[in-house]
Design a protein around this motif. Sequence first.
Motif, PDB file in Angstrom:
ATOM      1  N   CYS A 127       0.856  -1.182   0.000  1.00 35.87           N
ATOM      2  CA  CYS A 127       0.000   0.000   0.000  1.00 35.87           C
ATOM      3  C   CYS A 127       0.890   1.230   0.000  1.00 35.87           C
ATOM      4  CB  CYS A 127      -0.935  -0.007   1.200  1.00 35.87           C
ATOM      5  SG  CYS A 127      -2.230   1.245   1.111  1.00 35.87           S
ATOM      6  N   PRO A 160      -9.710  -3.199   3.693  1.00 38.75           N
ATOM      7  CA  PRO A 160      -9.928  -2.204   2.629  1.00 38.75           C
ATOM      8  C   PRO A 160     -11.090  -1.268   2.971  1.00 38.75           C
ATOM      9  CG  PRO A 160      -9.521  -4.348   1.669  1.00 38.75           C
ATOM     10  CD  PRO A 160      -9.635  -4.570   3.150  1.00 38.75           C
ATOM     11  N   ARG A 172      -6.992   2.732   4.507  1.00 37.84           N
ATOM     12  CA  ARG A 172      -6.646   1.836   3.411  1.00 37.84           C
ATOM     13  C   ARG A 172      -7.661   2.005   2.285  1.00 37.84           C
ATOM     14  NH1 ARG A 172      -6.263  -4.768   3.788  1.00 37.84           N
ATOM     15  NH2 ARG A 172      -5.289  -5.101   1.744  1.00 37.84           N
ATOM     16  N   PRO A 173      -7.217   2.110   1.023  1.00 40.47           N
ATOM     17  CA  PRO A 173      -8.140   2.273  -0.104  1.00 40.47           C
ATOM     18  C   PRO A 173      -9.134   1.123  -0.200  1.00 40.47           C
ATOM     19  CG  PRO A 173      -5.886   2.705  -0.786  1.00 40.47           C
ATOM     20  CD  PRO A 173      -5.812   2.123   0.590  1.00 40.47           C
ATOM     21  N   SER A 183      -8.473  -2.720  -2.963  1.00 41.35           N
ATOM     22  CA  SER A 183      -7.180  -3.156  -2.445  1.00 41.35           C
ATOM     23  C   SER A 183      -6.209  -3.556  -3.551  1.00 41.35           C
ATOM     24  CB  SER A 183      -7.362  -4.324  -1.471  1.00 41.35           C
ATOM     25  OG  SER A 183      -7.997  -5.416  -2.105  1.00 41.35           O
ATOM     26  N   GLU A 201      -4.172  -0.452  -4.383  1.00 42.05           N
ATOM     27  CA  GLU A 201      -3.707   0.396  -3.296  1.00 42.05           C
ATOM     28  C   GLU A 201      -2.198   0.660  -3.341  1.00 42.05           C
ATOM     29  OE1 GLU A 201      -4.663  -1.418   0.409  1.00 42.05           O
ATOM     30  OE2 GLU A 201      -3.918  -3.373  -0.177  1.00 42.05           O
ATOM     31  N   GLU A 256      -7.807   8.574  -6.016  1.00 38.13           N
ATOM     32  CA  GLU A 256      -8.914   7.617  -6.031  1.00 38.13           C
ATOM     33  C   GLU A 256      -9.766   7.764  -7.274  1.00 38.13           C
ATOM     34  OE1 GLU A 256      -9.050   5.097  -3.922  1.00 38.13           O
ATOM     35  OE2 GLU A 256      -7.175   5.981  -3.197  1.00 38.13           O
ATOM     36  N   LYS A 284      -7.850   6.210 -10.149  1.00 38.51           N
ATOM     37  CA  LYS A 284      -7.895   4.746 -10.083  1.00 38.51           C
ATOM     38  C   LYS A 284      -9.221   4.219 -10.617  1.00 38.51           C
ATOM     39  CE  LYS A 284      -4.690   4.232  -6.194  1.00 38.51           C
ATOM     40  NZ  LYS A 284      -4.547   3.865  -4.767  1.00 38.51           N
TER      41      LYS A 284
END
Length: 560
Positions: A253, A290, A312-313, A316, A319, A460, A463
């Motif tokens: 991570c 996650p 934590r994103p 996962s 991450e 985020e 992603k």
Amino acid sequence: MAHKNQQSRARMGTWNFSSLRINSRTTDDVGFVPRPRLFSSVKADFWKSEKSPGETVTEANGKARPPAGQEFNAVMSIEDEEVDHGRMKTLSNMWNNIQGKLTRERGAKDPTPPQGVAHALSSSPGPSPARTSAQERCHASEQFFFEYLVVVSLKRKTEGGYEPQITYQFPKCDGMLKFQKQEEEKTLKAITLFCFPEGISWTPLTEYRSETFSFVLTEVDGSRRNGYCRRLLPHGKGARPPEAYCIISRVACFGLFSKIFDEVEKRRQISMAMIYPFMQSLREAPFPAPGHTVNIKSFIPESGTEIISLTRPLDSWLEHVNFHTLFRCLTHEEVLQVFAATVLERRIVFVAEELSTLSQVIHAVTALLYPFTWQHTFISIVPEILIDVVMAPTPYLLGVQKHMLDSVTDYTDLLIVDLSEGAESTFITSMGDEDTILPRKLEEEILLALSARKENSTPEELKKVVSEAFLPFFVKTVGHFRGYVKRGGRGQPGVFQKKSFYKAVEPKATRHFVKRFIQTQMFDLFVQEVEQQPASTEGFFQKKIAEYQEKRRAEKGKKS
């Protein structure tokens, strides 16, 4: 550059010198030449735990195989018996040369290269009992945020130049037997090599822009540990060399550990002693699931008790990735060409001067392969002393600092990607067919999805855009795989019906791509794992496949 015969490349088998597992398939029902393979016994989820430079493995005939590992391994590709010996000899010579350099570098008193570079010979391809025991005694794997934190400083050598040395370690691994401690020391030596890959030529500095990067250590048993590193100029006056903080963890991570480094750096400016209570609190905290957050209490003089929140994103599998650097260095079209070359498991070298750029881009590229995992040599930052690894005749992803580019002398069948700002050409050399590998229609769909990317998007948000662009590609090309795994009695492994699977692909352009992709090691290992899993096993990829299939059924229903 001239195109390589793709049929020949697609047929390549691969020997992986980590923990070995034989693929016992004896038939190939798509018309391809059957070939025996040796695979790593572990396929990790994307950067869930990466491999440390592996051990040397001894074959039954007593001949040593090169070191193994995914972040730092020797992988030998072979096309047929006639080519075997030449390639074996080439790779053997290359690794002998590397080991010779390491021996000369460390002198006669310590002729053994770091553990990540070459271990002592093992009588079997299984995990080292010493390594496993030492880790079990020192660490409770995957229960902690990290295994240990080290500070690596550059110490001036009497004969000139600098040598990286560990000047701080938390926690100390006490209570080990002598041979276990020796194994641990080899790992620590490998860490210093990756923290300062440029070599010994350093000049004291008064200004130095800190940078954060990562590398991976792979054990011979396939287990992986991530190395997160921040290099900066230590607090003080006058010219001085930089130092590096390095955290070794089973956890993947990157963003989370970047924030941890911010806290470590802040405490280091006060006193080295301030690092201990913070890291102790972090080590005692449970690693969050996650999407969840853990709060760490830490006291700082004049500031009082602080609460550090670490989240934590939710996704996962992404991450460990920062896509901003990838899209800053490459256009959407260039990203697709790199993706295409990676999917076909080619030799790719990324070039940049900044270590952070190299590690972030290479990790981002491998993330695009989800749900598949790169199975070959992967070194996000190649140390100068090991630059000869670029001569390996097998698939790899390598990060090379630009000042070492002159050492890459063989451009045959190679894609070199220049990530430098203002580079005259992004692709220094290429195979020439990278823009024709992917089916045109699916390529246009990826570009359309990427057009939703905004320059000021959060990590985020980016992603999410990338996931929605690339994951559907594999859903549409190979997402029907479960329907072609024939299962026997209860508890029996399934058998993948490759011929039927391949024939079911439409349209023709997509079938042509799939014909090449199913010959890769990443697909073959993926299928092997599916065969061993219960038919009811669900995952994120399977969820997306179900959503896509439901959408298609709804569309057909409207048309009828």
